[in-house]
Design an enzyme around this catalytic site. Structure first.
Site, PDB file in Angstrom:
ATOM      1  CB  CYS A 163       7.583   2.844  -7.194  1.00 23.73           C
ATOM      2  SG  CYS A 163       9.309   2.675  -7.675  1.00 23.73           S
ATOM      3  CB  CYS A 343      11.372   1.046 -11.695  1.00 28.49           C
ATOM      4  SG  CYS A 343      11.061   0.640 -10.007  1.00 28.49           S
TER       5      CYS A 343
HETATM    6  C1  FAD Z   1       8.154   4.727  -1.651  1.00 20.97           C
HETATM    7  C2  FAD Z   1       7.841   5.168  -3.043  1.00 20.97           C
HETATM    8  C3  FAD Z   1       8.827   5.156  -4.010  1.00 20.97           C
HETATM    9  C4  FAD Z   1       8.554   5.558  -5.307  1.00 20.97           C
HETATM   10  N1  FAD Z   1       9.574   5.573  -6.227  1.00 20.97           N
HETATM   11  C5  FAD Z   1       9.342   6.043  -7.466  1.00 20.97           C
HETATM   12  C6  FAD Z   1      10.415   6.196  -8.400  1.00 20.97           C
HETATM   13  O1  FAD Z   1      11.580   5.899  -8.098  1.00 20.97           O
HETATM   14  N2  FAD Z   1      10.142   6.668  -9.628  1.00 20.97           N
HETATM   15  C7  FAD Z   1       8.881   7.040  -9.982  1.00 20.97           C
HETATM   16  O2  FAD Z   1       8.702   7.519 -11.101  1.00 20.97           O
HETATM   17  N3  FAD Z   1       7.830   6.898  -9.135  1.00 20.97           N
HETATM   18  C8  FAD Z   1       8.031   6.422  -7.882  1.00 20.97           C
HETATM   19  N4  FAD Z   1       6.995   6.305  -6.992  1.00 20.97           N
HETATM   20  C9  FAD Z   1       5.606   6.413  -7.481  1.00 20.97           C
HETATM   21  C10 FAD Z   1       5.108   7.830  -7.714  1.00 20.97           C
HETATM   22  O3  FAD Z   1       5.296   8.618  -6.579  1.00 20.97           O
HETATM   23  C11 FAD Z   1       3.640   7.780  -8.094  1.00 20.97           C
HETATM   24  O4  FAD Z   1       3.478   6.871  -9.163  1.00 20.97           O
HETATM   25  C12 FAD Z   1       3.135   9.143  -8.524  1.00 20.97           C
HETATM   26  O5  FAD Z   1       3.171  10.026  -7.430  1.00 20.97           O
HETATM   27  C13 FAD Z   1       1.713   9.021  -9.092  1.00 20.97           C
HETATM   28  O6  FAD Z   1       1.160  10.274  -9.309  1.00 20.97           O
HETATM   29  P1  FAD Z   1      -0.408  10.506  -9.116  1.00 20.97           P
HETATM   30  O7  FAD Z   1      -0.641  11.952  -9.351  1.00 20.97           O
HETATM   31  O8  FAD Z   1      -1.168   9.500  -9.882  1.00 20.97           O
HETATM   32  O9  FAD Z   1      -0.659  10.153  -7.585  1.00 20.97           O
HETATM   33  P2  FAD Z   1      -0.154  10.980  -6.321  1.00 20.97           P
HETATM   34  O10 FAD Z   1       1.095  11.713  -6.643  1.00 20.97           O
HETATM   35  O11 FAD Z   1      -0.147  10.018  -5.191  1.00 20.97           O
HETATM   36  O12 FAD Z   1      -1.288  12.076  -6.093  1.00 20.97           O
HETATM   37  C14 FAD Z   1      -2.628  11.747  -5.847  1.00 20.97           C
HETATM   38  C15 FAD Z   1      -3.275  12.963  -5.239  1.00 20.97           C
HETATM   39  O13 FAD Z   1      -4.698  12.773  -5.179  1.00 20.97           O
HETATM   40  C16 FAD Z   1      -5.141  13.318  -3.961  1.00 20.97           C
HETATM   41  N5  FAD Z   1      -6.422  12.695  -3.589  1.00 20.97           N
HETATM   42  C17 FAD Z   1      -6.639  11.559  -2.894  1.00 20.97           C
HETATM   43  N6  FAD Z   1      -7.960  11.369  -2.690  1.00 20.97           N
HETATM   44  C18 FAD Z   1      -8.586  12.415  -3.284  1.00 20.97           C
HETATM   45  C19 FAD Z   1      -9.951  12.785  -3.414  1.00 20.97           C
HETATM   46  N7  FAD Z   1     -10.938  12.064  -2.865  1.00 20.97           N
HETATM   47  N8  FAD Z   1     -10.244  13.915  -4.094  1.00 20.97           N
HETATM   48  C20 FAD Z   1      -9.262  14.677  -4.645  1.00 20.97           C
HETATM   49  N9  FAD Z   1      -7.957  14.373  -4.530  1.00 20.97           N
HETATM   50  C21 FAD Z   1      -7.619  13.248  -3.868  1.00 20.97           C
HETATM   51  C22 FAD Z   1      -4.027  13.009  -2.967  1.00 20.97           C
HETATM   52  O14 FAD Z   1      -4.085  13.876  -1.847  1.00 20.97           O
HETATM   53  C23 FAD Z   1      -2.802  13.232  -3.823  1.00 20.97           C
HETATM   54  O15 FAD Z   1      -2.309  14.554  -3.731  1.00 20.97           O
HETATM   55  C24 FAD Z   1       7.245   5.954  -5.662  1.00 20.97           C
HETATM   56  C25 FAD Z   1       6.238   5.977  -4.686  1.00 20.97           C
HETATM   57  C26 FAD Z   1       6.532   5.606  -3.393  1.00 20.97           C
HETATM   58  C27 FAD Z   1       5.445   5.663  -2.349  1.00 20.97           C
END
Ligand code: FAD
Length: 413
Positions: A163, A343
């Site tokens: 983000c 965003c």
């Molecule tokens: C402050 C902030 C504001 C944001 N604002 C927005 C917004 O307004 N709109 C929007 O769409 N997005 C926003 N985002 C971004 C959004 O949250 C992420 O892009 C999204 O969560 C990505 O999803 P993901 O599943 O790839 O990663 P995540 O949701 O981070 O999940 C990754 C997972 O992998 C797990 N993991 C880590 N290491 C391992 C391992 N070795 N083995 C197995 N599992 C593991 C973690 O525990 C976690 O549960 C924001 C993020 C933040 C921090």
């Protein structure tokens, strides 16, 4: 150590992992699916901006992971450590091996707090806060409430980060909160960013610049935070001067909101699945791995150029599910992701610029109105509608947004 075999192993149970697991279950109930996820808590991270701004509590953004794992999916409550793609195996942190017919990689990205000297120790006290840490986002709101003059610094590291707008969102909300309570005149708000532009998509820059001007925020381009001394309230930056030379600048602060440097998780960077930069190497449209056809990647860990957002995951998941099943069936991969990400830029309480764009910065508004205008309707979307969609539809495997689902575009399996 013992091995267990599954049709699909999903590494990471965040926004992407749970969504893919739920959609796979809906599409093909016969599949055996393993989810590898070490965390007991699942967070709606897009809500953390609202936590830092005092609109949500942290608790409101979190649920117990076990309540979200789709029925029939086997949860391994541990991290993945390494991979043996030649044996179709994932090695877990305790040495157990899981074998797969198909693998989905979505472990998110790594927040590199340690790359800023002293930051880990400084966080959570002396005005040092971060919305990127679940443990400290509520402290951001305390810092905003307690600030009564002096300097408030908001930092942004080099891209990519998740983000990309989040470092600015909290800065505008903090400025608005200060203005509403008559303190903004006494506080110098500064945005210290490593890059040289306010936002990566030029179309939205004038709208953000208006907020910068309105609040009287000073923008320091080419400033990278390198060290923090919490008790002394000093922040050290490596700053690029007009001639391109780098110098060290020490700044006093009364509040410091830090967005940490971010990169691919080490276990992905060091794996055979990594691209040159360490992210999961996938085709940007099919999201299939560039070298291993039975492997797919999505979410923040993927080496694609879209905005790393949950909004992107919402549109990537159906593409991964369709293409994974096509690959399993020996069909060609027809689903394509076009880089959509969103965003919602909170320029004030009750005002959001809804930035939606795809690969190459193509503007992709969901509504037929000028997305550069800060709107209350977009605030309601951010505050009420998107969280509900996330918990009740997206994580349950409902495909809300089928705009980009089936393309005529075709790729060989
Ligand atoms: C402050 C902030 C504001 C944001 N604002 C927005 C917004 O307004 N709109 C929007 O769409 N997005 C926003 N985002 C971004 C959004 O949250 C992420 O892009 C999204 O969560 C990505 O999803 P993901 O599943 O790839 O990663 P995540 O949701 O981070 O999940 C990754 C997972 O992998 C797990 N993991 C880590 N290491 C391992 C391992 N070795 N083995 C197995 N599992 C593991 C973690 O525990 C976690 O549960 C924001 C993020 C933040 C921090």
């Amino acid at each position: 150590m013992s091995a267990a075999g599954f049709d699909v192993v999903i590494v990471g149970g965040g926004a992407a992992g749970i969504t893919v697991a739920a959609q796979l279950r809906r599409h093909r109930t016969t599949l055996s699916i393993a989810l590898v996820e070490p965390s007991e808590t699942h967070a709606y991270q897009p809500g953390w901006t609202m936590v830092g701004a005092g609109v949500f509590s942290m608790k409101q953004t979190q649920r117990r992971q076990e309540t979200l794992i789709p029925p029939g999916v086997t949860w391994f409550r541990i991290g993945a450590d390494a991979f043996e793609p030649e044996r179709n195996a994932v090695i877990l942190a305790d040495g157990r091996r899981l074998t797969y017919a198909s693998l989905v990689l979505c472990p998110g990205l790594q927040l590199d707090w340690n790359r800023i000297e002293g930051l880990q120790d400084a966080l959570g006290a002396n005005g040092v806060c971060s919305n990127y840490a679940s443990a400290h986002a509520e402290y951001t709101w305390r810092c905003i409430q307690e600030l009564d003059g002096g300097t408030a610094l908001f930092t942004q590291p080099a891209m990519p980060i998740k983000c990309a707008g989040a470092p600015q969102k909290i800065m505008y909300l903090a400025s608005d909160a200060l203005r509403r309570t008559g303190r903004l005149d006494r506080v110098d708000v500064e945005f210290c960013l490593s890059g040289s532009v306010l936002f990566g998509v030029p179309f939205f820059v004038p709208a953000l610049q208006r907020s910068i001007d309105e609040y009287g925020i000073r923008v320091n381009y080419g400033h990278t935070l390198t060290a923090v001394d919490g008790p002394a309230r000093k922040a050290v930056f490596s700053a690029i001067g007009p001639g391109g030379q780098t110098r060290e600048i020490v700044r006093d602060f009364d509040m410091l909101h830090v967005t940490p440097p971010q990169g691919p998780p080490d276990f992905i960077r060091n794996s055979p699945f990594a691209d040159a930069a360490g992210w999961v190497s996938v085709d940007p449209e099919t999201l299939q791995h560039t070298r291993f056809p039975n492997v797919f990647g999505l979410g923040d860990a993927a080496g694609t150029t879209n905005a790393k957002t949950a909004a992107a995951v919402r549109l990537q998941a159906p593409v991964v599910v369709r293409n994974l099943l096509a690959a399993v069936d020996g069909r060609s991969l027809t689903a394509a992701y076009d880089g959509y990400g969103s965003c919602p830029l909170t320029t004030a309480y009750g005002r959001v610029v809804l930035a939606e764009f795809g690969y190459g910065g193509r503007i992709m508004p969901s509504f037929p109105i000028d997305p550069r205008v800060p709107r209350f309707s977009a605030w309601l979307l951010k505050q009420n509608i998107l969280p509900a969609l996330y918990w009740n539809w997206m994580l349950k495997g409902s495909e809300l947004d089928i705009r980009h689902r089936e393309r005529t575009f075709e790729k060989a399996a």
